[in-house]
Design a protein around this motif. Sequence first.
Motif, PDB file in Angstrom:
ATOM      1  N   ASP A   1     -37.125 -12.540 -34.956  1.00  0.00           N
ATOM      2  CA  ASP A   1     -38.168 -12.188 -36.353  1.00  0.00           C
ATOM      3  C   ASP A   1     -37.415 -11.465 -37.446  1.00  0.00           C
ATOM      4  OD1 ASP A   1     -38.005 -10.211 -34.547  1.00  0.00           O
ATOM      5  OD2 ASP A   1     -39.826  -9.173 -35.162  1.00  0.00           O
ATOM      6  N   HIS A   2     -36.143 -11.080 -37.188  1.00  0.00           N
ATOM      7  CA  HIS A   2     -35.436 -10.282 -38.433  1.00  0.00           C
ATOM      8  C   HIS A   2     -34.244 -11.382 -39.036  1.00  0.00           C
ATOM      9  CE1 HIS A   2     -36.304  -5.942 -37.267  1.00  0.00           C
ATOM     10  NE2 HIS A   2     -37.089  -6.601 -36.738  1.00  0.00           N
TER      11      HIS A   2
ATOM     12  N   ASN B   1     -41.929 -14.829 -35.562  1.00  0.00           N
ATOM     13  CA  ASN B   1     -42.553 -14.745 -36.659  1.00  0.00           C
ATOM     14  C   ASN B   1     -42.927 -15.989 -37.074  1.00  0.00           C
ATOM     15  OD1 ASN B   1     -40.127 -15.807 -37.647  1.00  0.00           O
ATOM     16  ND2 ASN B   1     -39.711 -14.078 -39.044  1.00  0.00           N
ATOM     17  N   ASN B   2     -43.805 -16.535 -38.043  1.00  0.00           N
ATOM     18  CA  ASN B   2     -44.214 -17.913 -38.324  1.00  0.00           C
ATOM     19  C   ASN B   2     -42.901 -18.746 -38.691  1.00  0.00           C
ATOM     20  OD1 ASN B   2     -46.890 -17.548 -38.097  1.00  0.00           O
ATOM     21  ND2 ASN B   2     -47.186 -16.448 -40.323  1.00  0.00           N
ATOM     22  N   SER B   3     -42.005 -18.490 -39.478  1.00  0.00           N
ATOM     23  CA  SER B   3     -40.929 -19.596 -39.395  1.00  0.00           C
ATOM     24  C   SER B   3     -40.095 -19.765 -38.065  1.00  0.00           C
ATOM     25  CB  SER B   3     -39.765 -18.714 -40.471  1.00  0.00           C
ATOM     26  OG  SER B   3     -39.036 -17.712 -39.918  1.00  0.00           O
ATOM     27  N   LEU B   4     -40.216 -18.778 -37.290  1.00  0.00           N
ATOM     28  CA  LEU B   4     -39.581 -19.225 -35.818  1.00  0.00           C
ATOM     29  C   LEU B   4     -40.730 -20.055 -35.187  1.00  0.00           C
ATOM     30  CD1 LEU B   4     -37.579 -18.704 -33.601  1.00  0.00           C
ATOM     31  CD2 LEU B   4     -38.904 -16.708 -32.725  1.00  0.00           C
ATOM     32  N   LEU B   5     -41.727 -19.667 -35.324  1.00  0.00           N
ATOM     33  CA  LEU B   5     -42.781 -20.513 -34.560  1.00  0.00           C
ATOM     34  C   LEU B   5     -42.553 -22.005 -35.098  1.00  0.00           C
ATOM     35  CD1 LEU B   5     -45.950 -18.616 -34.268  1.00  0.00           C
ATOM     36  CD2 LEU B   5     -44.282 -18.852 -32.600  1.00  0.00           C
TER      37      LEU B   5
ATOM     38  N   PRO C   1     -50.423 -21.232 -27.326  1.00  0.00           N
ATOM     39  CA  PRO C   1     -49.143 -21.273 -26.223  1.00  0.00           C
ATOM     40  C   PRO C   1     -47.739 -20.984 -26.434  1.00  0.00           C
ATOM     41  CG  PRO C   1     -50.480 -23.415 -26.504  1.00  0.00           C
ATOM     42  CD  PRO C   1     -50.798 -22.431 -27.736  1.00  0.00           C
ATOM     43  N   LEU C   2     -47.504 -20.779 -27.665  1.00  0.00           N
ATOM     44  CA  LEU C   2     -46.229 -20.139 -28.232  1.00  0.00           C
ATOM     45  C   LEU C   2     -46.309 -18.530 -28.289  1.00  0.00           C
ATOM     46  CD1 LEU C   2     -44.725 -22.912 -30.663  1.00  0.00           C
ATOM     47  CD2 LEU C   2     -44.669 -22.506 -28.292  1.00  0.00           C
ATOM     48  N   THR C   3     -47.332 -17.980 -28.358  1.00  0.00           N
ATOM     49  CA  THR C   3     -47.488 -16.516 -28.383  1.00  0.00           C
ATOM     50  C   THR C   3     -48.092 -15.904 -27.135  1.00  0.00           C
ATOM     51  OG1 THR C   3     -49.212 -16.492 -29.741  1.00  0.00           O
ATOM     52  CG2 THR C   3     -47.261 -16.610 -30.745  1.00  0.00           C
ATOM     53  N   LEU C   4     -47.836 -16.165 -25.908  1.00  0.00           N
ATOM     54  CA  LEU C   4     -48.367 -15.946 -24.708  1.00  0.00           C
ATOM     55  C   LEU C   4     -48.151 -14.283 -24.433  1.00  0.00           C
ATOM     56  CD1 LEU C   4     -47.940 -18.955 -22.600  1.00  0.00           C
ATOM     57  CD2 LEU C   4     -50.251 -18.170 -23.409  1.00  0.00           C
ATOM     58  N   PRO C   5     -49.229 -13.493 -24.224  1.00  0.00           N
ATOM     59  CA  PRO C   5     -48.863 -12.021 -23.751  1.00  0.00           C
ATOM     60  C   PRO C   5     -48.352 -12.075 -22.297  1.00  0.00           C
ATOM     61  CG  PRO C   5     -51.023 -12.524 -23.728  1.00  0.00           C
ATOM     62  CD  PRO C   5     -50.397 -13.652 -24.034  1.00  0.00           C
ATOM     63  N   ARG C   6     -47.795 -11.047 -22.047  1.00  0.00           N
ATOM     64  CA  ARG C   6     -47.266 -10.616 -20.702  1.00  0.00           C
ATOM     65  C   ARG C   6     -47.571  -9.155 -20.254  1.00  0.00           C
ATOM     66  NH1 ARG C   6     -41.255 -12.500 -19.899  1.00  0.00           N
ATOM     67  NH2 ARG C   6     -40.931 -11.268 -22.192  1.00  0.00           N
ATOM     68  N   VAL C   7     -47.598  -8.911 -19.116  1.00  0.00           N
ATOM     69  CA  VAL C   7     -47.769  -7.514 -18.623  1.00  0.00           C
ATOM     70  C   VAL C   7     -46.655  -7.496 -18.012  1.00  0.00           C
ATOM     71  CG1 VAL C   7     -50.359  -7.503 -18.293  1.00  0.00           C
ATOM     72  CG2 VAL C   7     -48.909  -8.079 -16.552  1.00  0.00           C
TER      73      VAL C   7
ATOM     74  N   LEU D   1     -39.948 -23.716 -33.376  1.00  0.00           N
ATOM     75  CA  LEU D   1     -40.063 -24.213 -32.208  1.00  0.00           C
ATOM     76  C   LEU D   1     -40.887 -25.494 -32.138  1.00  0.00           C
ATOM     77  CD1 LEU D   1     -40.425 -20.562 -30.420  1.00  0.00           C
ATOM     78  CD2 LEU D   1     -38.569 -21.965 -30.665  1.00  0.00           C
ATOM     79  N   ARG D   2     -42.056 -25.496 -32.992  1.00  0.00           N
ATOM     80  CA  ARG D   2     -42.946 -26.408 -32.769  1.00  0.00           C
ATOM     81  C   ARG D   2     -42.337 -27.789 -33.239  1.00  0.00           C
ATOM     82  NH1 ARG D   2     -46.730 -22.815 -35.540  1.00  0.00           N
ATOM     83  NH2 ARG D   2     -48.000 -21.928 -33.850  1.00  0.00           N
ATOM     84  N   GLY D   3     -41.424 -27.641 -34.099  1.00  0.00           N
ATOM     85  CA  GLY D   3     -40.541 -28.809 -34.580  1.00  0.00           C
ATOM     86  C   GLY D   3     -39.683 -29.371 -33.299  1.00  0.00           C
ATOM     87  N   ARG D   4     -39.205 -28.513 -32.404  1.00  0.00           N
ATOM     88  CA  ARG D   4     -38.613 -28.881 -31.230  1.00  0.00           C
ATOM     89  C   ARG D   4     -39.329 -28.878 -30.050  1.00  0.00           C
ATOM     90  NH1 ARG D   4     -36.015 -26.922 -35.215  1.00  0.00           N
ATOM     91  NH2 ARG D   4     -33.833 -27.272 -35.818  1.00  0.00           N
ATOM     92  N   GLN D   5     -40.786 -29.150 -30.153  1.00  0.00           N
ATOM     93  CA  GLN D   5     -41.711 -29.448 -28.929  1.00  0.00           C
ATOM     94  C   GLN D   5     -41.465 -28.222 -28.078  1.00  0.00           C
ATOM     95  OE1 GLN D   5     -39.540 -32.400 -29.795  1.00  0.00           O
ATOM     96  NE2 GLN D   5     -41.192 -32.583 -31.191  1.00  0.00           N
ATOM     97  N   CYS D   6     -41.211 -27.121 -28.279  1.00  0.00           N
ATOM     98  CA  CYS D   6     -41.349 -25.982 -27.545  1.00  0.00           C
ATOM     99  C   CYS D   6     -42.872 -26.007 -26.835  1.00  0.00           C
ATOM    100  CB  CYS D   6     -41.064 -24.576 -28.036  1.00  0.00           C
ATOM    101  SG  CYS D   6     -41.120 -23.080 -27.012  1.00  0.00           S
ATOM    102  N   GLN D   7     -43.037 -25.743 -25.330  1.00  0.00           N
ATOM    103  CA  GLN D   7     -44.021 -25.904 -24.599  1.00  0.00           C
ATOM    104  C   GLN D   7     -44.950 -24.581 -24.579  1.00  0.00           C
ATOM    105  OE1 GLN D   7     -45.447 -28.858 -23.330  1.00  0.00           O
ATOM    106  NE2 GLN D   7     -43.694 -29.691 -24.878  1.00  0.00           N
ATOM    107  N   LEU D   8     -44.387 -23.650 -24.122  1.00  0.00           N
ATOM    108  CA  LEU D   8     -44.713 -22.221 -24.115  1.00  0.00           C
ATOM    109  C   LEU D   8     -43.642 -21.238 -24.666  1.00  0.00           C
ATOM    110  CD1 LEU D   8     -45.393 -22.367 -20.231  1.00  0.00           C
ATOM    111  CD2 LEU D   8     -46.941 -22.862 -22.025  1.00  0.00           C
ATOM    112  N   GLY D   9     -44.259 -20.218 -25.259  1.00  0.00           N
ATOM    113  CA  GLY D   9     -43.526 -18.837 -25.919  1.00  0.00           C
ATOM    114  C   GLY D   9     -44.186 -17.596 -25.421  1.00  0.00           C
TER     115      GLY D   9
END
Length: 312
Positions: free
Chosen positions: A231-232, A269-273, A299-305, A276-284
């Motif tokens: 994001d930087h 950030n949005n530009s990264l997403l 699907p591209l901003t899933l939280p994790r514990v 990723l969408r342009g390259r068919q990334c399935q999960l983030g």
Amino acid sequence: MSRKVTIVMYHYVRDLEHSRFPAIKGLSVERFCRQLDYIQAHYTPIAAENLIRALSPAKEGLPTNPILLTFDDGYSDHFANVFPLLDARGIQGCFFPPAQSVLEHKVLDVNKIQFILAAVSDLGSLVDQVFSSLSEFCTEYPLKTKEAYFLAIAEQHRYDSRNVTVLKRLLQRELPEPVRAEIVRRLFAEHVTADESSFARELYMSVDQIACLRRHGMHIGSHANTHAWLDHLSPDAQVIEVDQSLEFLKTLGIGRDEWTMCYPYGGFNNSLLQVLRGRQCQLGFTVEARIADLDVDDPLTLPRVDTNDLPS
Ligand SMILES: [Zn+2]
């Protein structure tokens, strides 16, 4: 039908007390085993492919209390300690190795900082050492005063002491990149080892080990190339990081229609997403600590514990 998924994040899983760096923060193999027992008693482990299909327009169903296990940074711990246990229990793990550490045997700065902190007992004097070394960079870079850095690092981390928080934030983020890279390089050589390449070969999995995980049904995804704060970065630099990691996945036989992304430090950030969408990334996968809700979450901003959030 269950649309809530617990996604757990792991880093080191090793026999800490018998290792050369017992102060490294991680989960012992014994606790990992107990956590797997707990998980199998209370949840149903799923595979990344189940999650992809559950998030597809068909919204394929998931079992009760689904859980997905993710392992960041490509540590050799994951091959030696995690993989045999998951394989024996028929659980899929998702592994996210940064391409450069595996291919070029470079120790990530984030790992150098962890091992410096584990090797030095007096963290107060380490803070002083970092601040006194700043004087030699201050003509070349716009550095702040010690007081200003302390003010910028006011918040307390969930699991770290004050000195650890200050050191991590300064060396991972606050200082200009060339300055922190040089300070980390020197401290690592002084306090840990001057032989970075051998250390990297011990610390991270090899290509063959990662390929072996994949052959045994484990999921391998992207953790960027250099483990940068994505994001930087500029959009162009984001493309380079993503494409280099995709090249690495390609050598493992992982196609662009089935890849997933785990953001280093959780940074996106949005530009990264868009990249990723342009390259068919399935999960983030992010590091936002909560249970995922597939009806709400992108699907591209899933939280994790964190593993520490579950009993072990
Ligand atoms: Zn990472």
